[in-house]
Design a protein around this motif. Sequence first.
Motif, PDB file in Angstrom:
ATOM      1  N   SER A 161      44.917   4.619   0.058  1.00  0.00           N
ATOM      2  CA  SER A 161      44.454   5.756  -0.740  1.00  0.00           C
ATOM      3  C   SER A 161      44.501   7.056   0.057  1.00  0.00           C
ATOM      4  N   LEU A 162      44.650   6.957   1.389  1.00  0.00           N
ATOM      5  CA  LEU A 162      44.710   8.142   2.249  1.00  0.00           C
ATOM      6  C   LEU A 162      46.143   8.607   2.497  1.00  0.00           C
ATOM      7  N   ASP A 163      47.107   7.873   1.962  1.00  0.00           N
ATOM      8  CA  ASP A 163      48.514   8.197   2.224  1.00  0.00           C
ATOM      9  C   ASP A 163      48.854   9.585   1.685  1.00  0.00           C
ATOM     10  N   SER A 168      42.283  19.547   3.156  1.00  0.00           N
ATOM     11  CA  SER A 168      41.650  20.320   2.081  1.00  0.00           C
ATOM     12  C   SER A 168      41.311  19.467   0.872  1.00  0.00           C
ATOM     13  N   GLN A 169      41.934  18.283   0.756  1.00  0.00           N
ATOM     14  CA  GLN A 169      41.664  17.401  -0.377  1.00  0.00           C
ATOM     15  C   GLN A 169      40.481  16.469  -0.137  1.00  0.00           C
ATOM     16  N   ASP A 259      50.538   7.715   5.746  1.00  0.00           N
ATOM     17  CA  ASP A 259      50.981   8.978   6.315  1.00  0.00           C
ATOM     18  C   ASP A 259      49.752   9.856   6.514  1.00  0.00           C
ATOM     19  N   SER A 260      49.296   9.971   7.753  1.00  0.00           N
ATOM     20  CA  SER A 260      48.032  10.649   8.052  1.00  0.00           C
ATOM     21  C   SER A 260      48.255  12.138   8.280  1.00  0.00           C
ATOM     22  N   LEU A 261      47.702  12.944   7.386  1.00  0.00           N
ATOM     23  CA  LEU A 261      47.833  14.402   7.476  1.00  0.00           C
ATOM     24  C   LEU A 261      46.477  15.078   7.637  1.00  0.00           C
ATOM     25  N   ILE A 262      45.435  14.296   7.826  1.00  0.00           N
ATOM     26  CA  ILE A 262      44.069  14.828   7.885  1.00  0.00           C
ATOM     27  C   ILE A 262      43.719  15.166   9.334  1.00  0.00           C
ATOM     28  N   TYR A 263      43.255  16.380   9.567  1.00  0.00           N
ATOM     29  CA  TYR A 263      42.969  16.819  10.934  1.00  0.00           C
ATOM     30  C   TYR A 263      41.485  17.124  11.134  1.00  0.00           C
ATOM     31  N   GLY A 264      41.138  17.390  12.374  1.00  0.00           N
ATOM     32  CA  GLY A 264      39.755  17.686  12.758  1.00  0.00           C
ATOM     33  C   GLY A 264      39.203  16.605  13.663  1.00  0.00           C
ATOM     34  N   GLY A 265      39.235  15.345  13.172  1.00  0.00           N
ATOM     35  CA  GLY A 265      38.815  14.210  13.988  1.00  0.00           C
ATOM     36  C   GLY A 265      39.970  13.591  14.737  1.00  0.00           C
TER      37      GLY A 265
END
Length: 383
Positions: A161-163, A168-169, A259-265
């Motif tokens: 579900s994180l693909d 921002s989402q 496909d990991s596009l989430i940043y910060g951590g």
Amino acid sequence: MQIQKTVITSKFYFLFVLTMFLTSCSNEDNTVGASVPEEKNLSTTLSEYLDENQSEADPGLSILIKHKGEIVYQVQKGLARIQGNHAIEQHTGFRIGSITKSITAIAIMQLVEQNQLSLQDKLLDILPFLPSSFENITIAHLLSHRSGLLDYIDDNTDLSSLDGVTTSQIPSIIPGSGLDNLLFEPGSEGEYSNTGYVFLALIIEEISSMRYPDFLKKNIFEPLGMTNTFVIDEDEHLGDLNDNYALSFGNSVKVLGFDSLIYGGSGIVSSPHDLNLFIEALLNYELITKQNLNIMTIEQGPIEEIADYGYGWMTGTGQYWHTEELTDPNDFWHTGGFDGYRSVLSVNPDLDLQIIILTNNGDKSQEIMWGIMRLTKEYFKNN
């Protein structure tokens, strides 16, 4: 009898002189050995260990060790990408996993120093669109993993579900996902949460009016000459910057199947060369003040089975089960683990020692990484 005694005495004298000569030669050899710079001895130790444990034909690692301001060991071994047989090189970029959190925390402290933020500011005062259940969470809670937030990765039963999901989402997927529930009252306990660091990235964007990747580029990467460091997001993927990058297990752009596009951590790609520039600037108080670095590395509380934690840094020996013997009370450090990527960035002030290791072969690499750390610490404690 007198002649015999003289002959015997002469023999003893010859043996005595010969012994002294050989002893002298031995001492001269020892003197030569002792004069060899310590890094050569360390290099021999670590290189022998790598020869036994790391193949050139497998995904591998990149190492940089610095002692008293000098790089004493810098080695790359193994494959960045199996297809094409691309070897790891000095500037090869790796996903650094949760070491990203230390850099995110530095960015937050830069905003604090600019009086644009306070560590006691409330999350919902800055990001009011988040669930009301987060009303008591402060920036300090986010930095120290004491927010009570669930983890969007570790507490997710369907990673597919994180693909392709972007940072921002993330707020939009929280309602109905269960992520709006808290594990405990903020500040009362510690629980590692990648979600908290995603929110910190969003805070940086809201306060600075810049995208998180652009803020880091302007305030950290470019000033320090970290030319092979960037943030993976929807606009920049692994391989977009150049062809010198390491894949997870040497064969996958995706991590944990998505496909990991989430940043910060997480989300930052870097090399030991660039991270050395980062640590050098940090220790010279070029990024934040000495006072704020001290604040960041003071323990805020333990995270069970992980470590004592400050603001963006693991602190002291902590409770990290596979590294407890590798750390000292004044250390500050962070590890990263994201699918095949395993990494560590360790600062030991007492030994004036920094260790940076980035790898891409999963648990096998991690075992080698701890071995390198152990041998290095033992060497400098004994020399």
